[in-house]
Design an enzyme around this catalytic site. Sequence first.
Site, PDB file in Angstrom:
ATOM      1  CB  SER A   1      -0.909   0.036   1.227  1.00 53.86           C
ATOM      2  OG  SER A   1      -1.732  -1.097   1.260  1.00 53.86           O
TER       3      SER A   1
HETATM    4  N1  SAH Z   1      -0.250  -5.478   4.165  1.00 50.96           N
HETATM    5  C1  SAH Z   1       0.351  -5.710   2.865  1.00 50.96           C
HETATM    6  C2  SAH Z   1      -0.630  -5.438   1.747  1.00 50.96           C
HETATM    7  C3  SAH Z   1      -0.584  -6.540   0.745  1.00 50.96           C
HETATM    8  S1  SAH Z   1      -1.866  -6.581  -0.434  1.00 50.96           S
HETATM    9  C4  SAH Z   1       1.643  -4.951   2.726  1.00 50.96           C
HETATM   10  O1  SAH Z   1       1.964  -4.144   3.604  1.00 50.96           O
HETATM   11  O2  SAH Z   1       2.357  -5.179   1.751  1.00 50.96           O
HETATM   12  C5  SAH Z   1      -3.031  -7.646   0.346  1.00 50.96           C
HETATM   13  C6  SAH Z   1      -2.605  -9.063   0.597  1.00 50.96           C
HETATM   14  O3  SAH Z   1      -3.756  -9.761   1.105  1.00 50.96           O
HETATM   15  C7  SAH Z   1      -2.143  -9.861  -0.607  1.00 50.96           C
HETATM   16  O4  SAH Z   1      -0.844 -10.339  -0.365  1.00 50.96           O
HETATM   17  C8  SAH Z   1      -3.155 -11.010  -0.724  1.00 50.96           C
HETATM   18  O5  SAH Z   1      -2.581 -12.236  -1.154  1.00 50.96           O
HETATM   19  C9  SAH Z   1      -3.649 -11.099   0.709  1.00 50.96           C
HETATM   20  N2  SAH Z   1      -4.955 -11.746   0.899  1.00 50.96           N
HETATM   21  C10 SAH Z   1      -6.081 -11.650   0.150  1.00 50.96           C
HETATM   22  N3  SAH Z   1      -7.070 -12.410   0.678  1.00 50.96           N
HETATM   23  C11 SAH Z   1      -6.552 -13.004   1.802  1.00 50.96           C
HETATM   24  C12 SAH Z   1      -7.066 -13.910   2.782  1.00 50.96           C
HETATM   25  N4  SAH Z   1      -8.313 -14.355   2.735  1.00 50.96           N
HETATM   26  N5  SAH Z   1      -6.243 -14.299   3.772  1.00 50.96           N
HETATM   27  C13 SAH Z   1      -4.967 -13.879   3.838  1.00 50.96           C
HETATM   28  N6  SAH Z   1      -4.420 -13.024   2.943  1.00 50.96           N
HETATM   29  C14 SAH Z   1      -5.201 -12.591   1.939  1.00 50.96           C
END
Ligand code: SAH
Length: 219
Positions: free
Chosen positions: A66
């Site tokens: 993000s």
């Molecule tokens: N907090 C992260 C943001 C990553 S984007 C950062 O700081 O980089 C969001 C992430 O959520 C992705 O890696 C995606 O694979 C994950 N995601 C989506 N659905 C999910 C679920 N049900 N359980 C765990 N992770 C999930």
Amino acid sequence: MSLLASDFEKVRHRMVEEQLIPRSIHDPKTLDAMRKVPRHLFVEDALKSQAYGDSPLPIGRGQTISQPYIVALMTQALGLQGHEHILEIGTGSGYQAAILSQICEKVYTVERMDTLLVQARKVFDSLHYLNILTKLDDGTNGWPEYRPYDAIIVTAGGPKVPLPLLEQLADPGSLVIPVGDRAVQDLRLVTKKDGEITEKTIEFVRFVNLIGDHGWKND
Ligand code: SAH
């Protein structure tokens, strides 16, 4: 030309001054963590020079780290004091978890994509962020073993607030989550107090999809 750690530190402090403070990020704990955590270590080499820009960046598998402002906004919204055990859904690059690890006692973070989780773990270990626990799973079911959590943060957007997360939230407790359709969402702050749940929208956002039992059904 390769940049030195001190160059990155300078750009990181500028990020806080130019992107966060003017947009009403004022919580000292959030600002300190944003000044401290080396965001460039959470992206691939080719993107390091853009790591402190005012935008999200790709981290592979169609996912993103993000924008710094959104990370700070979500962190600040939780009103953390320092003693909290916090659950994050969507580890991704690990950057948001790293920020939280500098503020809270313990961070539990769940990711559904193994390659991303392995990479994030490597970075946590290299930085000695020992208070972050990780799990490969569908985080829409929470992480029942360590409940209740003083705070929960979901960093992917779903159609609704997953019920297991509400159940695993402590009382009092705060949860931030993007809720909406697949393209745009409201960033909601959900609070539990004396058994009552209240919700407010704090921003309009665009997150990658939350996929799982209590999220969207497929990619
Ligand atoms: N907090 C992260 C943001 C990553 S984007 C950062 O700081 O980089 C969001 C992430 O959520 C992705 O890696 C995606 O694979 C994950 N995601 C989506 N659905 C999910 C679920 N049900 N359980 C765990 N992770 C999930």
